[in-house]
Design a protein around this motif. Structure first.
Motif, PDB file in Angstrom:
ATOM      1  N   VAL A 129     -14.132   3.257  -5.893  1.00 19.83           N
ATOM      2  CA  VAL A 129     -12.664   3.399  -5.295  1.00 19.83           C
ATOM      3  C   VAL A 129     -11.978   2.295  -6.201  1.00 19.83           C
ATOM      4  O   VAL A 129     -10.914   2.375  -6.539  1.00 19.83           O
ATOM      5  CB  VAL A 129     -12.720   3.121  -3.887  1.00 19.83           C
ATOM      6  CG1 VAL A 129     -11.529   2.804  -3.460  1.00 19.83           C
ATOM      7  CG2 VAL A 129     -13.289   4.340  -3.175  1.00 19.83           C
ATOM      8  N   LEU A 130     -12.872   1.003  -6.239  1.00 17.20           N
ATOM      9  CA  LEU A 130     -11.971  -0.106  -6.803  1.00 17.20           C
ATOM     10  C   LEU A 130     -11.628   0.314  -8.421  1.00 17.20           C
ATOM     11  O   LEU A 130     -10.604  -0.032  -8.850  1.00 17.20           O
ATOM     12  CB  LEU A 130     -12.638  -1.184  -6.750  1.00 17.20           C
ATOM     13  CG  LEU A 130     -12.631  -1.998  -5.317  1.00 17.20           C
ATOM     14  CD1 LEU A 130     -13.604  -3.070  -5.308  1.00 17.20           C
ATOM     15  CD2 LEU A 130     -11.313  -2.277  -4.847  1.00 17.20           C
ATOM     16  N   VAL A 131     -12.670   0.841  -8.980  1.00 21.17           N
ATOM     17  CA  VAL A 131     -12.192   1.289 -10.635  1.00 21.17           C
ATOM     18  C   VAL A 131     -11.210   2.070 -10.506  1.00 21.17           C
ATOM     19  O   VAL A 131     -10.627   2.111 -11.640  1.00 21.17           O
ATOM     20  CB  VAL A 131     -13.658   1.655 -11.010  1.00 21.17           C
ATOM     21  CG1 VAL A 131     -13.457   2.331 -12.333  1.00 21.17           C
ATOM     22  CG2 VAL A 131     -14.706   0.499 -11.096  1.00 21.17           C
ATOM     23  N   THR A 132     -10.944   3.081  -9.911  1.00 26.44           N
ATOM     24  CA  THR A 132     -10.220   4.223 -10.081  1.00 26.44           C
ATOM     25  C   THR A 132      -8.826   3.894  -9.520  1.00 26.44           C
ATOM     26  O   THR A 132      -7.730   4.191  -9.870  1.00 26.44           O
ATOM     27  CB  THR A 132     -10.200   5.211  -8.814  1.00 26.44           C
ATOM     28  OG1 THR A 132     -10.457   4.990  -7.553  1.00 26.44           O
ATOM     29  CG2 THR A 132     -11.692   6.187  -9.436  1.00 26.44           C
ATOM     30  N   LEU A 182      -9.179  -1.509 -10.968  1.00 23.56           N
ATOM     31  CA  LEU A 182      -9.552  -2.944 -10.499  1.00 23.56           C
ATOM     32  C   LEU A 182     -11.040  -3.147 -10.942  1.00 23.56           C
ATOM     33  O   LEU A 182     -12.060  -3.250 -10.047  1.00 23.56           O
ATOM     34  CB  LEU A 182      -9.296  -3.449  -8.897  1.00 23.56           C
ATOM     35  CG  LEU A 182      -7.892  -3.358  -8.360  1.00 23.56           C
ATOM     36  CD1 LEU A 182      -7.983  -3.514  -6.918  1.00 23.56           C
ATOM     37  CD2 LEU A 182      -7.356  -4.506  -9.043  1.00 23.56           C
ATOM     38  N   PRO A 183     -11.436  -2.815 -12.171  1.00 21.55           N
ATOM     39  CA  PRO A 183     -12.675  -2.771 -12.465  1.00 21.55           C
ATOM     40  C   PRO A 183     -13.618  -4.060 -12.279  1.00 21.55           C
ATOM     41  O   PRO A 183     -14.660  -3.856 -12.028  1.00 21.55           O
ATOM     42  CB  PRO A 183     -12.669  -2.360 -13.963  1.00 21.55           C
ATOM     43  CG  PRO A 183     -11.559  -2.674 -14.584  1.00 21.55           C
ATOM     44  CD  PRO A 183     -10.449  -2.603 -13.347  1.00 21.55           C
ATOM     45  N   ILE A 184     -13.052  -5.454 -12.625  1.00 19.43           N
ATOM     46  CA  ILE A 184     -13.877  -6.496 -12.372  1.00 19.43           C
ATOM     47  C   ILE A 184     -14.004  -6.721 -10.864  1.00 19.43           C
ATOM     48  O   ILE A 184     -15.094  -7.062 -10.551  1.00 19.43           O
ATOM     49  CB  ILE A 184     -12.957  -7.550 -12.922  1.00 19.43           C
ATOM     50  CG1 ILE A 184     -12.793  -7.413 -14.675  1.00 19.43           C
ATOM     51  CG2 ILE A 184     -13.657  -8.958 -12.676  1.00 19.43           C
ATOM     52  CD1 ILE A 184     -13.904  -7.315 -15.389  1.00 19.43           C
ATOM     53  N   THR A 185     -13.050  -6.410 -10.082  1.00 18.97           N
ATOM     54  CA  THR A 185     -13.339  -6.617  -8.539  1.00 18.97           C
ATOM     55  C   THR A 185     -14.230  -5.620  -8.206  1.00 18.97           C
ATOM     56  O   THR A 185     -15.117  -6.003  -7.457  1.00 18.97           O
ATOM     57  CB  THR A 185     -11.969  -6.449  -8.003  1.00 18.97           C
ATOM     58  OG1 THR A 185     -11.037  -7.222  -8.364  1.00 18.97           O
ATOM     59  CG2 THR A 185     -12.005  -6.565  -6.109  1.00 18.97           C
ATOM     60  N   GLY A 186     -14.256  -4.343  -8.718  1.00 14.71           N
ATOM     61  CA  GLY A 186     -15.277  -3.520  -8.339  1.00 14.71           C
ATOM     62  C   GLY A 186     -16.526  -3.748  -8.545  1.00 14.71           C
ATOM     63  O   GLY A 186     -17.711  -3.820  -7.877  1.00 14.71           O
TER      64      GLY A 186
END
Length: 78
Positions: free
Chosen positions: A18-21, A24-28
């Protein structure tokens, strides 16, 4: 260990996706591994310590120790 690992890793993977989509890839990545890796390590340590006091066959206890290490490593990497 196995059931808990699958549940925790499944939830963190879903949250990671969900975060990557949402760009927010680093947070994910941080959230995905910051929850699952400590859980897997604690579960592995629990199995390792429980096998030390196992009163049955010592070969079974040793096998369970190393199986826990392998499962935790696989769950931490995936």
């Amino acid at each position: 260990m196995i059931l808990g690992g699958i549940l925790i890793n499944g939830m963190t993977t879903a949250f990671n996706l969900v975060l990557v989509t949402r760009d927010l890839p680093i947070t994910g990545l941080i959230v995905g591994y910051a929850i699952s890796v400590p859980y897997n390590l604690l579960a592995m340590i629990g199995v390792w310590r429980a096998s030390e006091v196992h009163e049955g066959d010592p070969g079974v206890a040793t096998g369970m120790r190393w199986l826990a290490v392998i499962i935790a490593a696989v769950l931490c990497v995936t």
